[in-house]
Write an enzyme that holds these catalytic residues in place. Structure first.
Site, PDB file in Angstrom:
ATOM      1  N   TRP A 294      80.053  43.966  31.231  1.00  0.00           N
ATOM      2  CA  TRP A 294      79.282  43.755  30.022  1.00  0.00           C
ATOM      3  C   TRP A 294      78.356  45.175  29.775  1.00  0.00           C
ATOM      4  CZ3 TRP A 294      74.303  42.746  28.371  1.00  0.00           C
ATOM      5  CH2 TRP A 294      74.057  42.493  27.033  1.00  0.00           C
TER       6      TRP A 294
ATOM      7  N   SER B 200      77.685  39.295  34.791  1.00  0.00           N
ATOM      8  CA  SER B 200      76.952  39.204  35.863  1.00  0.00           C
ATOM      9  C   SER B 200      76.950  37.638  36.624  1.00  0.00           C
ATOM     10  CB  SER B 200      75.335  39.533  35.953  1.00  0.00           C
ATOM     11  OG  SER B 200      75.305  40.758  35.507  1.00  0.00           O
ATOM     12  N   PHE B 201      77.367  36.795  35.849  1.00  0.00           N
ATOM     13  CA  PHE B 201      77.586  35.272  36.402  1.00  0.00           C
ATOM     14  C   PHE B 201      78.644  35.481  37.357  1.00  0.00           C
ATOM     15  CE2 PHE B 201      79.134  31.129  36.079  1.00  0.00           C
ATOM     16  CZ  PHE B 201      77.704  30.406  36.316  1.00  0.00           C
TER      17      PHE B 201
ATOM     18  N   HIS C 288      69.615  31.707  27.909  1.00  0.00           N
ATOM     19  CA  HIS C 288      70.879  32.229  28.641  1.00  0.00           C
ATOM     20  C   HIS C 288      70.334  33.330  29.403  1.00  0.00           C
ATOM     21  CE1 HIS C 288      74.539  34.873  28.929  1.00  0.00           C
ATOM     22  NE2 HIS C 288      75.015  33.634  28.885  1.00  0.00           N
TER      23      HIS C 288
ATOM     24  N   GLY D 184      67.669  35.647  22.444  1.00  0.00           N
ATOM     25  CA  GLY D 184      66.609  34.686  21.978  1.00  0.00           C
ATOM     26  C   GLY D 184      66.696  33.235  22.360  1.00  0.00           C
ATOM     27  N   THR D 185      67.728  33.177  23.443  1.00  0.00           N
ATOM     28  CA  THR D 185      68.115  31.707  24.079  1.00  0.00           C
ATOM     29  C   THR D 185      67.749  31.541  25.527  1.00  0.00           C
ATOM     30  OG1 THR D 185      70.380  32.062  24.817  1.00  0.00           O
ATOM     31  CG2 THR D 185      69.828  31.695  22.361  1.00  0.00           C
TER      32      THR D 185
ATOM     33  N   PHE E 241      71.876  45.027  45.657  1.00  0.00           N
ATOM     34  CA  PHE E 241      71.508  44.137  44.279  1.00  0.00           C
ATOM     35  C   PHE E 241      71.556  45.031  43.286  1.00  0.00           C
ATOM     36  CE2 PHE E 241      69.009  41.804  41.412  1.00  0.00           C
ATOM     37  CZ  PHE E 241      69.841  40.771  41.101  1.00  0.00           C
TER      38      PHE E 241
END
Length: 156
Positions: free
Chosen positions: A25, A56-57, A87, A84-85, A112
């Site tokens: 992403w 990343s998930f 998430h 804006g959420t 990391f």
């Protein structure tokens, strides 16, 4: 740590296999992170294997599989930009907690290199690109190498 393009930690990676697990992403930032990690690992003499994941998930599960199947360390690279959420918080926590768990469960280091950002410019400043102030991909690779070497000494 190091600035863009100038790693300060030189670790001999000869005999180590390091897996780079890279989220796809945000292409410009993720490619910069990947280039920095590659540069450090190749200069160390380590064997490098690369795995691409969507974001990343997905980093923890693939890092764990790589470590369980012969890699001595992993370098996790990803980009999470606040929106804006909620998430951002969920994905950031899942990636961070998941990668920590992978390192502890496998007993192997995970560098990391997941950037948690307020905006795109912060990522461009940290991606090791021309004009970047930092090279977080290189720093994550340096950390994984140094920790793998420390564990090698401890474990004999």
């Amino acid at each position: 740590m190091s600035g863009a393009g100038s790693p300060t930690l030189v670790v001999d990676g000869t005999g180590l296999t390091i897996a780079i697990v890279a989220g796809q992403w945000h292409t410009a930032i993720s490619e910069g992170l990947l280039a920095g990690a590659r540069r450090v690992l190749e200069a160390s003499g380590a064997t490098v294997v690369e795995y691409a994941v969507p974001g990343s998930f997905e980093l923890p599960v693939v890092a764990k599989a790589a470590l369980e199947n012969g890699a001595d360390a992993a370098v996790a690279l990803g980009v999470i930009i606040r929106g804006g959420t909620p998430h951002f918080e969920y994905v950031s926590a899942a990636a961070t907690d998941g990668l920590t768990r992978v390192a502890l469960d496998t007993g192997k280091p995970v560098g990391f290199g997941v950037l948690t950002l307020e905006d795109e410019q912060q990522g461009l400043d940290r991606a090791g690109l021309p004009g970047s102030k930092e090279d977080k991909g290189a720093e994550a690779a340096e950390a994984a190498l140094a920790t793998a070497q420390a564990l090698r000494v401890i474990r004999g």
